[in-house]
Design a protein around this motif. Structure first.
Motif, PDB file in Angstrom:
ATOM      1  N   TRP A   1      38.677  48.671  26.269  1.00  0.00           N
ATOM      2  CA  TRP A   1      37.876  49.881  26.545  1.00  0.00           C
ATOM      3  C   TRP A   1      36.399  49.498  26.699  1.00  0.00           C
ATOM      4  O   TRP A   1      35.755  49.822  27.688  1.00  0.00           O
ATOM      5  N   GLU A   2      35.900  48.760  25.692  1.00  0.00           N
ATOM      6  CA  GLU A   2      34.471  48.403  25.708  1.00  0.00           C
ATOM      7  C   GLU A   2      34.121  47.539  26.907  1.00  0.00           C
ATOM      8  O   GLU A   2      33.064  47.683  27.506  1.00  0.00           O
ATOM      9  N   ASP A   3      35.034  46.638  27.275  1.00  0.00           N
ATOM     10  CA  ASP A   3      34.694  45.662  28.308  1.00  0.00           C
ATOM     11  C   ASP A   3      35.078  46.113  29.705  1.00  0.00           C
ATOM     12  O   ASP A   3      34.759  45.426  30.677  1.00  0.00           O
TER      13      ASP A   3
ATOM     14  N   VAL B   1      33.427  43.346  36.711  1.00  0.00           N
ATOM     15  CA  VAL B   1      34.544  42.529  37.187  1.00  0.00           C
ATOM     16  C   VAL B   1      35.154  41.810  36.000  1.00  0.00           C
ATOM     17  O   VAL B   1      34.441  41.334  35.133  1.00  0.00           O
ATOM     18  N   MET B   2      36.483  41.759  35.938  1.00  0.00           N
ATOM     19  CA  MET B   2      37.142  41.047  34.844  1.00  0.00           C
ATOM     20  C   MET B   2      38.036  39.963  35.420  1.00  0.00           C
ATOM     21  O   MET B   2      38.726  40.205  36.396  1.00  0.00           O
ATOM     22  N   GLU B   3      38.001  38.804  34.777  1.00  0.00           N
ATOM     23  CA  GLU B   3      38.849  37.714  35.261  1.00  0.00           C
ATOM     24  C   GLU B   3      40.153  37.706  34.490  1.00  0.00           C
ATOM     25  O   GLU B   3      40.457  36.783  33.762  1.00  0.00           O
ATOM     26  N   VAL B   4      40.930  38.752  34.624  1.00  0.00           N
ATOM     27  CA  VAL B   4      42.210  38.828  33.909  1.00  0.00           C
ATOM     28  C   VAL B   4      43.302  39.066  34.926  1.00  0.00           C
ATOM     29  O   VAL B   4      43.148  39.878  35.832  1.00  0.00           O
ATOM     30  N   GLU B   5      44.395  38.330  34.768  1.00  0.00           N
ATOM     31  CA  GLU B   5      45.554  38.540  35.646  1.00  0.00           C
ATOM     32  C   GLU B   5      46.495  39.491  34.916  1.00  0.00           C
ATOM     33  O   GLU B   5      47.130  39.113  33.932  1.00  0.00           O
TER      34      GLU B   5
ATOM     35  N   ARG C   1      38.751  53.735  36.126  1.00  0.00           N
ATOM     36  CA  ARG C   1      38.191  52.528  36.730  1.00  0.00           C
ATOM     37  C   ARG C   1      39.203  52.036  37.752  1.00  0.00           C
ATOM     38  O   ARG C   1      40.402  52.091  37.517  1.00  0.00           O
ATOM     39  N   ASP C   2      38.677  51.551  38.857  1.00  0.00           N
ATOM     40  CA  ASP C   2      39.566  51.037  39.899  1.00  0.00           C
ATOM     41  C   ASP C   2      39.468  49.522  39.914  1.00  0.00           C
ATOM     42  O   ASP C   2      38.417  48.963  40.202  1.00  0.00           O
TER      43      ASP C   2
ATOM     44  N   ALA D   1      46.769  50.244  32.580  1.00  0.00           N
ATOM     45  CA  ALA D   1      45.886  49.827  31.481  1.00  0.00           C
ATOM     46  C   ALA D   1      46.630  48.888  30.523  1.00  0.00           C
ATOM     47  O   ALA D   1      46.052  47.904  30.039  1.00  0.00           O
ATOM     48  N   VAL D   2      47.912  49.167  30.290  1.00  0.00           N
ATOM     49  CA  VAL D   2      48.710  48.291  29.420  1.00  0.00           C
ATOM     50  C   VAL D   2      48.825  46.902  30.060  1.00  0.00           C
ATOM     51  O   VAL D   2      48.711  45.870  29.381  1.00  0.00           O
ATOM     52  N   ALA D   3      49.034  46.887  31.381  1.00  0.00           N
ATOM     53  CA  ALA D   3      49.189  45.606  32.090  1.00  0.00           C
ATOM     54  C   ALA D   3      47.952  44.731  31.893  1.00  0.00           C
ATOM     55  O   ALA D   3      48.053  43.505  31.761  1.00  0.00           O
ATOM     56  N   LEU D   4      46.806  45.362  31.834  1.00  0.00           N
ATOM     57  CA  LEU D   4      45.547  44.629  31.637  1.00  0.00           C
ATOM     58  C   LEU D   4      45.349  44.288  30.161  1.00  0.00           C
ATOM     59  O   LEU D   4      45.058  43.144  29.806  1.00  0.00           O
ATOM     60  N   ALA D   5      45.558  45.283  29.306  1.00  0.00           N
ATOM     61  CA  ALA D   5      45.300  45.095  27.869  1.00  0.00           C
ATOM     62  C   ALA D   5      46.231  44.050  27.257  1.00  0.00           C
ATOM     63  O   ALA D   5      45.826  43.313  26.352  1.00  0.00           O
ATOM     64  N   ALA D   6      47.465  43.978  27.764  1.00  0.00           N
ATOM     65  CA  ALA D   6      48.431  43.014  27.207  1.00  0.00           C
ATOM     66  C   ALA D   6      47.978  41.580  27.440  1.00  0.00           C
ATOM     67  O   ALA D   6      48.380  40.660  26.743  1.00  0.00           O
ATOM     68  N   ARG D   7      47.135  41.388  28.437  1.00  0.00           N
ATOM     69  CA  ARG D   7      46.676  40.040  28.789  1.00  0.00           C
ATOM     70  C   ARG D   7      45.224  39.786  28.369  1.00  0.00           C
ATOM     71  O   ARG D   7      44.612  38.825  28.804  1.00  0.00           O
TER      72      ARG D   7
END
Ligand code: NZQ
Ligand code: ZN
Length: 389
Positions: free
Chosen positions: A118-120, A127-131, A165-166, A106-112
């Motif tokens: 949480w909301e999104d 689907v999220m377009e985040v690396e 979430r996966d 979750a940190v790996a995603l949130a940092a970017r």
């Protein structure tokens, strides 16, 4: 078999000495590594010294993110994300069990991500377009199988929701798995993790399709392996064969292989997660309380598979038994095993003290589409009440 697409992006390095052999090579592209861990077990068992020794010898700047709690919270994720941003972290190295690994995903995603992750993401599937930041893991306890999937289970304390979430991009790049690192896991946690493995397999096996399929056959072998090796590891916590089998059983249960072609149930997980959101109970222990009672509620709808479960997993003698009796004997064998290995059998034993709160918890549970029998919130409440004492 149902149609499927399969990919698993995590590269696994398994066995005694793997951290010493591969860690410095695996972190070579990162200048700044965020070393994430839990409440301090890695400082007591020598893993911290081994890992930091390797990172420092390789000239890394090490940023520590410690104190990740069991059932990691969204607040802890935000703290980690801020730390990663402030220090321009190139890679996260999660050293621990499911809680540390999930928090770091979750940190790996949130940092970017600029907005509220949480909301999104956790609050609604999509689907999220985040690396995400690159993530590697060193596993210290067998159970969740988080090392080889993109799943991250996070608790939002304000909203009283614990949910997973996966996100395939959150599969760790690498997983280092040395079974000797698990020798120091206390027996209570070892059996909890062992039951979590069994639960992941049962939640997949005890779902459609019932026709012959390779996933079900693999799962029977895996369940028997968990039962056998958990007994052996209780006898001798330093049994390398038992610890290595449990560690790989755990990965195999959640690296998506056995889910191929299966509907999957995971209603017990839905129920346990909400019990956890309200009471912060231990994941594997909560599952142990729920499973037998839940199965007595649904076995009639999945009778052929419950019969197979009794006969081929627990070795129940079918002679002289009706299909119903055989299925129930399999569930009884599961309940006896839970008692034998010292797991709790009631919600009271689990530490749940407020019976009145069970309705609110039941109403907050997700309903699985893949169960043999679709639950209602009323039936979930009835299961919680039967489990209470
Ligand atoms: O925090 P430290 O001090 O490290 O101690 C931990 C913690 O107290 C201790 N421990 C871990 N390795 C040890 C050790 N103690 C001594 N020696 C070692 N080598 O064990 C305790 C439990 O750790 P935790 O990571 O919380 O356990 P687990 O691996 O069971 O993870 C549970 C979390 O994962 C979620 C659960 O809901 C829960 O939040 N799940 C994650 C899944 C996934 N990502 O795929 C699937 C699961 O179904 C599950 O929901
Ligand atoms: Zn689980």
């Amino acid at each position: 078999m149902n149609n499927f697409i399969f990919q698993n992006a995590t590269k696994v390095y398994f066995g005694k000495g793997c951290v010493k052999e591969y860690l410095s090579c695996l972190t070579r592209k990162a200048d700044t590594v965020m070393l994430a861990y839990g409440g301090g077990s890695i400082k007591r068992n020598g893993v911290y010294d081994e890992v930091t020794g390797i990172l420092h010898a390789a000239g890394k700047t090490v940023v520590e993110f410690s104190g990740i709690m069991a059932n990691p919270t969204y607040a802890k994720v935000q703290q980690g994300a801020q730390l990663a941003r402030e220090n321009n972290v190139d890679m996260i190295l999660a050293v621990g069990g499911g809680s540390v690994m999930d928090c770091c995903k979750a940190v790996a995603l949130a940092a970017r991500y600029e907005d509220d992750i949480w909301e999104d993401f956790w609050a609604r599937p999509g689907v999220m377009e985040v690396e995400p930041l690159p993530l590697g893991v060193i596993v210290t306890v067998a159970g969740t199988g988080s090392e080889c999937n993109g799943g991250a289970v996070i608790t939002n304390q304000d909203k009283k929701i614990k949910t997973g979430r996966d996100y395939p991009k959150l599969n760790p790049q690498f997983a280092l798995m040395d079974p000797t690192y698990t020798y120091s896991v206390p027996v209570k946690q070892m059996v909890s993790g062992g039951f979590d493995i069994l639960s992941h397999i049962m939640e997949t096996y005890l779902s459609e399709p019932n026709e012959d399929n390779v996933s079900d056959s693999i799962m029977e072998a895996l369940m028997k392996s968990v039962i056998r090796n958990l007994r052996a590891a209780i006898q001798n916590p330093q049994d390398y064969t038992a610890r290595s089998n449990l560690m790989w059983d755990s990965t195999m249960a959640e690296n998506r292989v056995i889910k191929m072609g299966k509907k999957c149930d995971f209603e017990c997980h839905n129920m346990e997660h909400q019990l956890g959101a309200y009471t912060d109970c231990n994941h594997g222990c909560g599952l142990a309380v729920l499973h037998p009672v839940y199965y007595r509620h649904i076995y009639q709808e999945g009778l052929p598979k419950f019969v197979r479960f009794a006969r081929d997993v627990w070795g129940v003698d079918p002679n002289g038994k009706t299909q119903q009796e055989l299925a129930l004997a399999g569930i009884d064998a599961l309940a006896s095993f839970i008692q034998e290995i010292g797991l709790p059998t009631t919600l009271k034993e689990l530490g749940v003290t407020d019976k009145e709160q069970l309705k609110e918890i039941a109403d907050s549970c997700g309903i699985s589409a893949g169960s043999y029998k679709k639950m209602t919130h009323e039936e979930i409440l009835a299961i919680f009440q039967e489990c209470y004492e």
